[in-house]
Design a protein around this motif. Structure first.
Motif, mmCIF file in Angstrom:
data_model
loop_
_atom_site.group_PDB
_atom_site.id
_atom_site.type_symbol
_atom_site.label_atom_id
_atom_site.label_comp_id
_atom_site.label_asym_id
_atom_site.label_seq_id
_atom_site.Cartn_x
_atom_site.Cartn_y
_atom_site.Cartn_z
ATOM 1 N N ASP A 548 -2.039 12.836 -13.873
ATOM 2 C CA ASP A 548 -0.721 12.439 -13.390
ATOM 3 C C ASP A 548 0.175 12.348 -14.622
ATOM 4 O O ASP A 548 0.128 11.388 -15.385
ATOM 5 C CB ASP A 548 -0.796 11.091 -12.680
ATOM 6 C CG ASP A 548 0.573 10.618 -12.183
ATOM 7 O OD1 ASP A 548 1.579 11.323 -12.446
ATOM 8 O OD2 ASP A 548 0.629 9.551 -11.557
ATOM 9 N N LYS A 918 1.207 11.650 -4.691
ATOM 10 C CA LYS A 918 2.298 12.374 -5.325
ATOM 11 C C LYS A 918 2.070 13.886 -5.257
ATOM 12 O O LYS A 918 2.965 14.663 -4.945
ATOM 13 C CB LYS A 918 2.393 11.909 -6.787
ATOM 14 C CG LYS A 918 3.577 12.434 -7.530
ATOM 15 C CD LYS A 918 3.568 11.814 -8.922
ATOM 16 C CE LYS A 918 4.586 12.530 -9.783
ATOM 17 N NZ LYS A 918 4.475 12.156 -11.183
ATOM 18 N N GLU A 922 4.335 16.853 -3.256
ATOM 19 C CA GLU A 922 5.027 17.917 -3.984
ATOM 20 C C GLU A 922 4.466 19.305 -3.701
ATOM 21 O O GLU A 922 5.156 20.300 -3.911
ATOM 22 C CB GLU A 922 4.951 17.639 -5.496
ATOM 23 C CG GLU A 922 5.797 16.438 -5.900
ATOM 24 C CD GLU A 922 5.480 15.941 -7.307
ATOM 25 O OE1 GLU A 922 4.515 16.460 -7.917
ATOM 26 O OE2 GLU A 922 6.188 15.042 -7.782
#
Length: 938
Positions: A548, A918, A922
């Motif tokens: 990340d 996340k 995306e």
């Protein structure tokens, strides 16, 4: 020790003295090989751990702040043990009153006083002491008649820090020797730690084995001892046992005789004194096992196991391979095997994979026993590598030992590296050394790319409690340790590495800095870099790689997350002179490439880092893959897949670029690139098997694997024989596994037909290599009838490897009620052995239907499980805000009791879930569009 999921060495001819085994003195890695001869003589360096296994989840209690020595976890430095005389009698039937299995014993420890003190602290856990004639729990005498031993004033047990605390009415004299005698009783529990019992059924008769697992801090459960690796001593072991049973320990049997105790005829076996060694390497076992043996170069090699297993020849493979592996390590360390015998024993109940007890190595049955009718090629490989891992420890770890657990990685990382070298010696046709890239390097990248990772070497003061020690037995210590040692061996050359010279120049290698300075950047900071090469300009840079990229790294680094990086590379298929990146960035003109050339860095993935390129070079690499993929070495084809998918997860390159790398696989027949792809697609399955992406993804992958499936169908003559090569046998399994997973009709028919033939005839003709995948897919496609058949076969399996295949496959059913019932079975040791409970729950969680059931079971269920492995396994699929909130609530709800050795795993699971949420947000649409487009174009 070999962890479930996954020792070291030294040479005698070269002479360098004064090695300090501590963080920062990384030249030691090389010099360790030098010290063996001196330490063989002195043998007073401290010990190291062995095989890692799931640790039982403890409840952690922190003692109240106190300056009292007994409230500290580390022993004071005032006393040093020299020898122990330990007598133990395990009872293999339960006590009539308490119904507990127990052992009784007594111990005399001889120690030297090196600092005046009126206090004796000795480790003790869960032992009950007998009052002696004077009413005290211990007796102390001086070995010097001119010096009177002080009297024992009082004794107490400190449960939290696990001590027997003895207050004296005067001081012990510096330089004098004393003996402390105690008599005690302990429980021979089924908790897989210390002196414990293993129960199995043979011929319808329940049999009990009394056995041990001392690493890291369990010797104190068997007898009072100075239970730290540096506190080496000589051990004199005597065992009292039933007539007809066999007693084993680290040393050779010295004498055995019949005795009578309270009217009962028993056997008393006395063992030769051990070399000076650490408590965690002790072993003693009472069983009615059989053995086979051989003598090679004056070393007696014996394989012990259940009688039926020995009779069936299941120990033969281990016996045949132990001699050649031992000989290999003797040459590797330039030092003879230090003991007269090498016993290896397969235990029905064992938490780790194996444990390197000096002279008496303990194994899970699946890690030592091989049966051609039941064992697959991967089972066989696992046995060869684990034997090599444990035998490597006989020198590196046992003969020369680490001072404290904070540098465990040196011990386990070294063994995890050289296990491939030892196994390669035993099976030279397998090319097993290549597999370290998949099994260790890629495996540990996943953990080391998190902000909750940790450096290889910890500070000594940060590793104090048993739970903190247990936490170190992780992928970082084993697999990253192996990876960085392999990198070191490569840039020094193996010849220099094994000589153990602190080489700079004049050794056949040119290094940009000292070995210590280079290696400290890899050992004293967590993580690893991504190296980015711009082939248009020759500009090369490094950056801390995080899965990340937006996560916040709070851990400080002594090198500001920069590394000294060795770069082996090729240009358009031609190997170039290696380069070094010593700063954050540099221009390396040799790496400039025209549009006709392509650059490939980290040849054979000997470096512990990932590689990214400019878009132009990526496109040229994709072009080579699609037109002539064999120009790129097979390990690097696996690397391109793994790097691309992980660079995409870190938002460094588009996810569609990673997916584009998989397009060439329609023509790929080699195992390593396919396995790398499947490993990475697992993440896509975890993220998307509950979403609209799933269907198009299945369509694309089915199309990609069909050629591979047909290829193996042809060369095996319609699945009637097995491929010749070791890697080909592995890839045949991949072909069937992915073809069935993606719903290829011919594959599903193959699985169901072979399984049905077994059900109808009760004769299992499925080849051992294919059993795991055939069983799983047949049970997934079937119902209660198939499940019940497999469950019955599991309960009646006498071969542990076969039982393991069935236990895994039973988790493949799509019926929630069967999965819920299976979860409940993990709480019953008569159905699922304690050592297997954790992995069974994780198998169920790997099933999209079983995952929410397993998560609820872990949150609200009971039982003692290997918590770090468990929490990791059941939360892998978490990718929604709701699941994150559940996980955070779970952490909060258990804050009062804590997670012990699983604390880090909980934090890693939370961090991973945040990254997954996340990533899905995306990437979901891009991935869906790509799979749809690729499927339409076919």
């Amino acid at each position: 020790m070999t962890n479930m999921g996954k020792g070291f060495y030294i040479s005698k001819a070269v002479g360098i003295v004064g090695i300090i085994l501590g963080a920062g003195a990384l030249a030691t890695i090389i010099a360790l090989s030098v010290v063996y001869s001196q330490e063989k003589a002195k043998n007073n360096v401290n010990p190291s751990p062995t095989d890692e296994g799931p640790t039982i989840r403890p409840t952690v209690t922190t003692p109240a702040p106190s300056n009292e020595p007994w409230d500290k976890y580390r022993l004071p430095t005032s006393l040093v043990p020299e020898s122990y005389n330990v007598l133990l009698r395990p009872y293999l039937t339960p006590d009539e009153t308490t119904e507990l299995y127990i052992f009784t014993g007594n111990s005399t420890v001889e120690f030297v006083c090196v600092e005046e003190t009126d206090l004796i602290l000795i480790h003790s856990h869960k032992l009950n002491y007998s009052k002696l004639e004077d009413g005290k729990l211990a007796t102390l005498i001086s070995l010097n008649t001119a010096v009177k031993a002080p009297s024992i004033q009082s004794t107490m047990i400190q449960k939290v820090t696990q001590y027997l605390v003895i207050h004296l009415d005067g001081k012990l004299v510096k330089g004098q020797r004393y003996q402390l005698f105690t008599a005690f009783t302990g429980e021979l529990a089924d908790d897989l730690g210390g002196f414990y019992r293993s129960v199995y059924d043979e011929g319808g008769v329940k049999r009990v084995v009394a056995t041990t697992q001392m690493q890291p801090t369990h010797a104190r459960k068997a007898f009072p001892c100075f239970d730290e690796p540096a506190m080496k001593a000589v051990f004199n072991i005597t065992l009292i046992h039933d007539i007809g049973t066999v007693a084993l320990s680290n040393g050779e049997e010295k004498e055995s005789s019949n005795i009578n105790i309270n009217g009962k005829n028993l056997r008393r076996t006395v063992f030769e004194p051990t070399p000076k060694m650490s408590t965690y390497l002790l072993a003693f076992i009472i069983s009615d096992f059989d053995f086979i043996n051989n003598t090679i170069d004056n070393v007696l090699i014996r394989i012990f196991a259940r009688k039926t297993a020995i009779a069936a020849g299941q120990g033969d493979y281990a016996l045949n391979k132990t001699g050649p592996i031992l000989n290999f390590f003797e040459k590797y360390y330039n030092s003879s095997y230090p003991l007269p015998k090498s016993d290896q024993i397969a235990l029905p109940d064992f938490n780790a994979g194996a444990m390197e007890n000096w002279g008496l190595i303990t194994y899970r049955e699946t890690a030592l026993l091989y049966d051609e009718a039941y064992s697959s090629s991967s089972n066989k490989e696992r046995i060869a590598t684990i034997i090599a891992h444990e035998l490597a420890h006989m020198w590196f770890g046992n003969l020369v030992t680490l001072r404290w657990w904070n540098d465990l990685w040196l011990n386990e990382g070294f063994a995890s590296y050289v296990e491939y070298l030892g196994a390669n010696e035993a099976e030279p046709d397998w090319n097993v050394t290549d597999l370290i890239v998949l099994s260790d390097v890629h495996r540990v990248f996943a953990v080391d790319a998190l902000t909750s990772s940790h450096p290889l070497s910890s500070k000594e003061e940060d590793v104090q409690t048993p739970a903190q020690i247990s936490e170190l037995f992780d992928a970082i210590s084993y697999s990253k340790g192996a990876a960085v040692l392999r990198m070191l061996s490569d840039f020094l050359t193996e010849a220099v590495f094994t000589k153990g010279l602190q080489a700079v120049n004049g050794t056949g290698t040119t290094l940009p800095d000292t070995v210590e300075k280079i290696m400290n950047t890899w050992v004293l900071q967590m993580g690893f870099p991504v190296i980015t090469i711009n082939t248009a300009t020759g500009f090369v840079s490094q950056k801390h790689f995080l899965l990340d990229s937006s996560s916040n790294v709070t851990a400080e680094s002594p090198y500001n997350y920069e590394w000294i990086v060795p770069i082996k590379w090729m240009k358009t298929g031609v190997t170039q002179t290696p380069e070094w990146l010593r700063e954050k960035s540099a221009t390396i003109n040799a790496m400039k490439a025209t549009e006709a050339d392509w650059v490939l860095a980290n040849l054979n993935v000997v470096g512990y880092y990932r590689v990214n390129y400019d878009t132009g070079n990526w496109n040229r690499l994709l072009s080579v893959l699609s037109t002539n993929h064999q120009l790129i070495p097979v390990i690097n084809r696996a690397q391109l897949v793994d790097d691309a998918f992980n660079l995409a997860r870190a938002q460094i390159i588009p996810t569609v670029l990673a997916l584009n790398v998989t397009k060439y696989l329609i023509n790929e027949r080699e195992y390593m690139p396919w396995q790398s792809t499947l490993n990475n697609l697992d993440f896509f399955y975890l993220m998307f098997d509950r979403t609209k992406v799933y269907g198009p993804m299945q369509d694309y992958l089915r199309n990609q694997v069909t050629n591979l499936f047909r290829y193996y169908e042809n060369i095996t003559e319609n699945w009637n024989k097995i491929p010749d090569g070791h890697m080909d046998q592995y890839n045949e399994v991949n072909a069937i596994s992915l073809a069935c997973r993606t719903g290829l009709d011919d594959c599903l028919t193959l699985a169901q037909t072979q399984f049905k033939q077994w059900m109808d005839s009760d004769i299992n003709q499925i080849h051992p290599n294919l059993r795991s995948t055939i069983y799983c897919n047949a049970i997934a496609g079937g119902g209660a009838e198939e499940w019940e058949f497999a469950w019955k076969k599991f309960l009646n399996a006498t071969i542990a490897i076969e039982a393991d295949k069935l236990r895994s496959a039973l988790a493949c059913t799509k019926q929630p009620w069967l999965l819920n019932r299976y979860l409940e079975y993990t709480l019953n040791a008569n159905m699922i052995r304690k050592q297997d409970a954790t992995s069974t729950i994780v198998y169920i969680a790997n099933n999209v239907v079983g995952q929410p059931l397993a998560w609820d079971f872990v949150r609200y269920g009971g039982g003692s499980f290997s918590f770090a492995n468990l929490i990791n396994g059941v939360t892998k699929r978490f990718s929604s805000q709701f699941e994150l909130e559940q996980l955070e609530q779970f952490k909060k709800d258990n804050a009062d009791v804590g997670f012990g050795s699983g604390t880090m795993a909980v934090d890693q699971s939370i961090e991973r879930t945040i990254a997954n949420i996340k990533w899905v947000k995306e990437n979901e649409q891009h991935v869906l569009d790509w799979f749809k487009a690729e499927t339409k174009s076919k």
